[in-house]
Design a protein around this motif. Structure first.
Motif, short mmCIF file in Angstrom:
data_model
loop_
_atom_site.label_atom_id
_atom_site.label_comp_id
_atom_site.label_asym_id
_atom_site.label_seq_id
_atom_site.Cartn_x
_atom_site.Cartn_y
_atom_site.Cartn_z
N HIS A 250 -18.81 -14.74 -6.99
CA HIS A 250 -17.90 -15.90 -6.67
C HIS A 250 -18.58 -16.90 -7.43
N TYR A 251 -19.84 -16.76 -8.04
CA TYR A 251 -20.39 -17.66 -8.76
C TYR A 251 -19.67 -18.10 -10.29
N SER A 252 -18.73 -17.16 -10.46
CA SER A 252 -17.91 -17.52 -11.62
C SER A 252 -16.76 -18.41 -11.64
N LEU A 253 -16.51 -19.04 -10.29
CA LEU A 253 -15.69 -19.88 -9.98
C LEU A 253 -16.29 -21.29 -9.99
N ILE A 254 -17.56 -21.39 -10.39
CA ILE A 254 -18.40 -22.50 -10.71
C ILE A 254 -18.22 -22.86 -12.38
N LYS A 255 -17.97 -24.00 -12.48
CA LYS A 255 -17.93 -24.59 -13.75
C LYS A 255 -19.28 -24.35 -14.56
N GLY A 256 -19.26 -23.63 -15.60
CA GLY A 256 -20.31 -23.42 -16.55
C GLY A 256 -21.00 -21.68 -16.18
N GLU A 257 -20.58 -21.23 -15.20
CA GLU A 257 -20.99 -19.78 -15.11
C GLU A 257 -20.24 -18.98 -15.63
N GLN B 106 -4.09 -14.90 -27.59
CA GLN B 106 -4.08 -15.71 -25.99
C GLN B 106 -3.87 -14.53 -25.07
N VAL B 107 -5.03 -13.74 -25.08
CA VAL B 107 -4.99 -12.78 -23.97
C VAL B 107 -6.49 -12.53 -23.67
N TYR B 108 -6.92 -12.67 -22.49
CA TYR B 108 -8.01 -12.06 -22.00
C TYR B 108 -8.10 -10.91 -21.47
N ILE B 109 -9.24 -9.77 -21.92
CA ILE B 109 -9.13 -8.53 -21.34
C ILE B 109 -10.29 -8.28 -20.72
N ASP B 110 -10.36 -8.29 -19.26
CA ASP B 110 -11.76 -7.81 -18.59
C ASP B 110 -11.69 -6.52 -18.15
N THR B 111 -12.93 -5.98 -17.94
CA THR B 111 -12.90 -4.33 -17.73
C THR B 111 -13.96 -4.28 -16.48
N HIS B 112 -13.91 -3.19 -15.95
CA HIS B 112 -14.76 -2.67 -14.51
C HIS B 112 -14.21 -3.79 -13.66
N PHE B 113 -13.25 -3.98 -13.60
CA PHE B 113 -12.31 -5.41 -12.86
C PHE B 113 -12.59 -5.54 -11.54
N ALA B 114 -12.01 -4.44 -10.80
CA ALA B 114 -12.21 -4.41 -9.29
C ALA B 114 -13.74 -4.04 -9.12
N GLU B 115 -14.20 -3.13 -9.73
CA GLU B 115 -15.38 -2.53 -9.16
C GLU B 115 -16.49 -3.39 -9.23
N ARG B 116 -16.63 -4.49 -10.24
CA ARG B 116 -17.64 -5.30 -10.30
C ARG B 116 -17.19 -6.77 -10.01
N GLY B 117 -16.10 -7.00 -9.17
CA GLY B 117 -15.79 -8.36 -8.57
C GLY B 117 -15.50 -9.26 -9.78
N ARG B 118 -14.63 -8.95 -10.68
CA ARG B 118 -14.51 -9.89 -11.87
C ARG B 118 -13.40 -10.76 -11.92
N PHE B 119 -12.59 -10.76 -10.66
CA PHE B 119 -11.44 -11.56 -10.34
C PHE B 119 -11.69 -13.07 -10.72
N GLY B 120 -12.67 -13.51 -10.13
CA GLY B 120 -13.12 -15.15 -10.45
C GLY B 120 -13.19 -15.53 -11.83
N ARG B 121 -13.86 -14.87 -12.54
CA ARG B 121 -14.05 -15.03 -13.86
C ARG B 121 -12.86 -14.91 -14.81
N LEU B 122 -11.95 -14.24 -14.53
CA LEU B 122 -10.70 -14.18 -15.38
C LEU B 122 -9.95 -15.00 -14.90
N ALA B 123 -9.76 -15.25 -13.58
CA ALA B 123 -8.93 -16.51 -13.22
C ALA B 123 -9.32 -17.78 -13.74
#
Length: 280
Positions: free
Chosen positions: A142-149, A161-178
């Motif tokens: 959830h810290y990734s939804l803070i500006k600067g994190e 114009q694509v961001y590819i993020d990995t280990h997505f569900a397992e490491r809780g990376r929805f916030g940073r991709l969003a």
């Protein structure tokens, strides 16, 4: 029209990815180059993948050793990329991988061949995240939804114009991709779960393989985002961020922002699930 194909895995068990590459190239003698620069132990990781490819019957696999003491732009390396039918990037640290290849003739040769030739550029974990023109390299929970994190940097630019993020569900990376796509709204976010990946054809058609879910986050119709105005260490706000969940048998068209089913005859076949190697 882009002739090459990108194949990216979200990490975890690599068996399905390696089998898919073997099926896609259709020849046991196709020349495969493994680049393990992202790994902590480059030679050990590279040799493990060579052995894994050989288990699938690939007889022409070599490790391209690029690190602190082995430069990228040697005549031999440039020659190997010119004759390669597959270039495979292992997992590890995508920032390290970019540091040693950005600005090299070797990477420029890969980009040129990806556009003009029927070559496969493949990678897992860090090797998948680095494929686009920009990549995410930091941001936790959830810290990734803070500006600067959430932090991004330059990637390899095989696709734009694509961001590819990995280990997505397992490491809780929805916030940073969003956060990334809310900030750069012309970008589409692709979140890859482990043992799940994508094939990108024609630089546009994103098709799924593997056992899990691919998350698409599209900011193309965002009505409001404060990511550029809010102060550092403050949470972000976004209105009308669109999300899609893809599994095998479905695809997403990047240019048209279109989710659709794939006709059964055209869908990738499901790979066997016996483990070979796990990416970090």
């Amino acid at each position: 029209m882009i002739k090459g194909r990108l194949i990216a895995l979200g990490g975890g068990d690599d068996d399905g990815l390696l089998k898919l590459i073997r099926n896609e190239i259709c020849s046991a003698h196709s020349h495969i180059v493994v680049i393990a620069t992202a790994a902590t132990e480059v030679e050990d990781s590279g040799n493990a993948y060579i052995a894994a490819f050989e288990e699938f019957g690939c007889s022409n696999v070599m490790l391209m050793h690029i690190d602190e003491t082995n430069e990228a732009d040697t005549p031999e390396n440039l020659h190997q990329i010119e004759i390669a039918e597959v270039v495979f990037f292992t997992g590890g640290d995508q920032v390290r991988l970019a540091r040693f290849l950005e600005g090299t003739q070797l990477l420029e040769s890969m980009r040129r061949r990806y556009i003009h030739d029927d070559i496969i550029i493949a990678g897992t974990s860090a090797g998948a995240a680095v494929m686009s023109d920009r990549m995410i390299y930091d941001g936790y929970g959830h810290y990734s939804l803070i500006k600067g994190e959430m932090k991004t940097t330059q990637g390899f630019g095989f696709i734009q114009q694509v961001y590819i993020d990995t280990h997505f569900a397992e490491r809780g990376r929805f916030g940073r991709l969003a956060h990334a796509v809310a900030h750069d709204q012309e970008y589409i976010g692709i979140g890859l779960s482990e043992e799940t990946g994508i094939i990108i054809k024609d630089g546009d058609q994103v098709e799924v393989f593997g056992t899990g879910v691919v998350t698409i986050i599209d900011a193309g119709k965002v009505r409001f985002s404060n990511t550029r105005q809010v102060e550092e260490n403050e949470p972000i706000a976004v209105e009308h961020l669109i999300m899609h969940l893809l599994v095998q048998g479905y695809r997403y068209c990047l240019k048209e922002h279109l989710f659709q089913a794939i006709p059964a005859a055209a869908a990738p076949t499901k790979a066997d699930q016996a483990p070979i190697i796990s990416s970090e």
